[in-house]
Design a protein around this motif. Structure first.
Motif, PDB file in Angstrom:
ATOM      1  N   LEU A 194      -6.606   1.743  -5.052  1.00 55.59           N
ATOM      2  CA  LEU A 194      -6.841   1.006  -6.296  1.00 55.59           C
ATOM      3  C   LEU A 194      -7.854   1.735  -7.178  1.00 55.59           C
ATOM      4  N   VAL A 195      -8.909   2.260  -6.533  1.00 55.75           N
ATOM      5  CA  VAL A 195      -9.924   2.999  -7.288  1.00 55.75           C
ATOM      6  C   VAL A 195      -9.300   4.226  -7.944  1.00 55.75           C
ATOM      7  N   LEU A 253       0.828  -1.199   0.000  1.00 54.33           N
ATOM      8  CA  LEU A 253       0.000   0.000   0.000  1.00 54.33           C
ATOM      9  C   LEU A 253       0.866   1.255   0.000  1.00 54.33           C
ATOM     10  N   THR A 254       1.884   1.254   0.841  1.00 52.50           N
ATOM     11  CA  THR A 254       2.773   2.411   0.919  1.00 52.50           C
ATOM     12  C   THR A 254       3.435   2.685  -0.424  1.00 52.50           C
ATOM     13  N   ARG A 255       3.895   1.626  -1.064  1.00 51.33           N
ATOM     14  CA  ARG A 255       4.574   1.787  -2.355  1.00 51.33           C
ATOM     15  C   ARG A 255       3.606   2.305  -3.425  1.00 51.33           C
ATOM     16  N   MET A 256       2.345   1.855  -3.335  1.00 49.32           N
ATOM     17  CA  MET A 256       1.366   2.348  -4.307  1.00 49.32           C
ATOM     18  C   MET A 256       1.028   3.819  -4.053  1.00 49.32           C
ATOM     19  N   LYS A 257       1.090   4.239  -2.786  1.00 52.11           N
ATOM     20  CA  LYS A 257       0.721   5.612  -2.455  1.00 52.11           C
ATOM     21  C   LYS A 257       1.853   6.599  -2.740  1.00 52.11           C
ATOM     22  N   ILE A 258       3.071   6.251  -2.356  1.00 49.73           N
ATOM     23  CA  ILE A 258       4.132   7.262  -2.380  1.00 49.73           C
ATOM     24  C   ILE A 258       5.353   6.846  -3.182  1.00 49.73           C
ATOM     25  N   GLY A 259       5.279   5.705  -3.838  1.00 45.83           N
ATOM     26  CA  GLY A 259       6.411   5.272  -4.647  1.00 45.83           C
ATOM     27  C   GLY A 259       6.433   5.937  -6.008  1.00 45.83           C
TER      28      GLY A 259
END
Length: 557
Positions: free
Chosen positions: A185-186, A143-149
């Protein structure tokens, strides 16, 4: 000043310490969720030199200070040493808000570029027998990687997420519990980066396959982004979005949302595009089929040309497309005569007959689907039955009655059984086509259901004078029925059906004479004596002046 590693250890320890707390359990679960998200984010930053990033250093210290304050609240909840419930609830709410701010601040810092693929460590995927906490930690890290990566990190995180949810259902449950991940994801479905959009659509398609989690996706506002993907995404993204929408629209409550976002137009565009692949067309047909239950949406589909579009697909050489489109046509016209008329006008009945044709290259499954659609759409109207006969349907049905495998034969028999209950003209056409000689063979089938259908159908056909004469012209037909009646193992149900057919044949002079002179008369008499249903009626029918003296003993016994 607190180091990154120390902050991670403090938060991990606080999470463990809070688990046994029995009071204010909902509040503490909210706190743990935020702590786990912070822990995952900080772990992803562990390779980053916080001393050289003063803003990040200050944030880590603030997070550690909040964790220390939270420890004090946790200790008082464990010891039940707080001053009052309302005051403690207020303090816990403040703590939830503090950790929420830390999460958002950390997100803001990292999106400026601090977190890159070069700095981030990779958290290994837990093993097969990993505990739930390890699995949740792994999901939090993704989740972290999807948010701020950066772009590559987001892509890799989505790939890893897809792998685990496909292989293990437990990860889907954890993913949904970690609420932010569904929202992320949305949002990624609207990404301008097609690769990110594609991978997000694939993960969403997996989640939407679980009935218990569909409401979570709907609550996160998934419908609009999925429709936008259908309109402008890549082919792979569209396929994932279509699969998701097909599952989500199984609940008719979601139909209006799809329509409101322009989904019907987008779906019809897919169905009419020559470039659309099978993997996209089939779920698109499935979504449209799910939506026809809402009258207003069905009317809009019809106005937009759904019927001719799907009839064209029914002529496709692709089996999956054929099946999906035929099922849609069957659903949209099943209880609406005006739509059935439209299907007929647009060539839908002819298209279905062509699929059913034994000379076509269609699969058995396509033929069976076409036959079911023909029965549902055409058998209720004499006009449509005449159209079927003009298209050669009777010959096709007779072919499969003679030559089909067991499942197809049974379907053909059921269709013939239904047709026999229609008009006199239909019965005459079936008699002329040769159905009676085939139906008589099924009267001796092992299955009682098959025997019953064949006998009832045959009885219906021979109720027509022209058909009776045709049937009794072949001595083998009458003798075969009498032989079956003579079999000791024939049960009472079978005997009753056979007698019913023979009763119909006695309405024909030649039929009555052939039965009476067949040599099986004594067996019929025994059945009459044994009070077998309708046997006495049959004997009475056979009792002409010539045989009255022979049969008189029965009626005076």
């Amino acid at each position: 000043m607190c180091s990154l590693r120390q902050a991670i250890e403090v938060i991990s320890s606080l999470i463990s310490y809070s688990h046994p707390i029995k009071v204010f359990s909902v509040k503490w679960q909210l706190i743990r969720n935020k702590l786990e998200e912070l822990c995952s984010s900080l772990t992803a930053l562990e390779n980053c030199d916080s001393i050289q990033n003063p803003i990040l250093s200050g944030m880590i210290s603030a997070i550690a200070a909040s964790a220390s304050d939270c420890y004090d609240l946790a200790r008082r909840c464990v010891d039940l040493s707080y001053n009052g419930k309302l005051l403690m609830q207020s303090d816990l709410d403040v703590m939830v808000a503090k950790f929420e701010r830390h999460v958002k601040n950390l997100f803001g810092i990292c999106t400026t570029g601090i977190l890159t693929q070069g700095f981030a460590i990779v958290v290994s995927r837990p093993g097969v027998n990993a505990c739930k906490d390890d699995m949740r930690f792994y999901i939090r890290d993704l989740l972290t990687r999807m948010k701020i990566g950066d772009l590559e990190m987001k892509r890799q995180a989505l790939l890893n997420l897809y792998d685990v949810v496909v292989e293990d259902d437990k990860y889907v449950k954890i993913l949904v519990e970690v609420g932010d991940i569904v929202n992320i994801l949305v949002s990624l479905l609207d990404s301008v980066e097609l690769e990110i959009q594609q991978e997000a659509a694939k993960v969403v398609a997996v989640i939407s396959g679980f009935d218990s989690y569909k409401s979570v996706l709907i609550g996160a506002g998934i419908i609009g982004p999925l429709i936008r993907v259908l309109e402008s995404g890549s082919e792979i993204s569209k396929e994932g979005a279509a699969r998701s929408l097909q599952k989500l629209t199984e609940n008719s409550e979601n139909a209006w949302s799809v329509s409101a976002y322009g989904g019907v137009t987008a779906l019809l565009k897919i169905c009419t595009s020559v470039d659309s692949r099978t993997a996209l067309v089939c779920p698109a047909c499935g979504i449209l089929r799910n939506l026809v239950g809402v009258d207003e949406i069905k009317s809009f589909m019809i106005e937009e040309g759904a019927v001719p579009a799907l009839i064209k697909l029914a002529r496709s050489k692709d089996e999956a497309v054929q099946l999906s489109s035929i099922e849609f046509l069957q659903n949209i016209a099943s209880v609406d005569d005006s739509v059935r008329q439209l299907v007929a006008r647009e060539g839908g009945i002819r298209a279905l007959v062509r699929v059913f044709d034994p000379k076509s290259a269609c699969s058995s499954e396509s033929r069976e689907m076409a036959l079911r659609a023909i029965e549902n759409l055409c058998f209720s109207s004499t006009v449509y039955i005449i159209m079927l006969m003009n298209y050669g349907f009777m010959d096709q049905l007779l072919f499969f009655l003679r030559n089909g495998d067991v499942s197809v034969q049974e379907m053909a028999l059921k269709a013939a059984f239904r047709l026999c209950g229609k008009s006199e003209e239909t019965k005459k056409a079936m008699g002329d086509a040769g159905f009676m000689s085939e139906l008589v063979k099924f009267v001796d089938a092992k299955s009682f259901e098959v025997r019953e259908m064949a006998a009832v159908a045959l009885s219906s056909l021979v109720s027509v004078p022209k058909n009776r004469k045709r049937f009794v012209q072949d001595d083998r037909n009458v003798i075969f029925l009498l032989q079956l009646l003579d079999q000791e193992e024939a049960n009472s149900g079978s005997k009753k059906l056979l007698i019913s057919i023979l009763l119909s044949l006695t309405s024909c002079n030649s039929g009555r004479k052939k039965i009476a002179s067949s040599g099986y008369l004594k067996n019929i008499e025994k059945l009459a004596e044994a009070e077998v249903s309708d046997a006495k009626r049959l004997v009475r029918k056979l009792s002409t002046n010539r045989f009255r003296s022979i049969l008189n003993v029965i009626w005076h016994s």
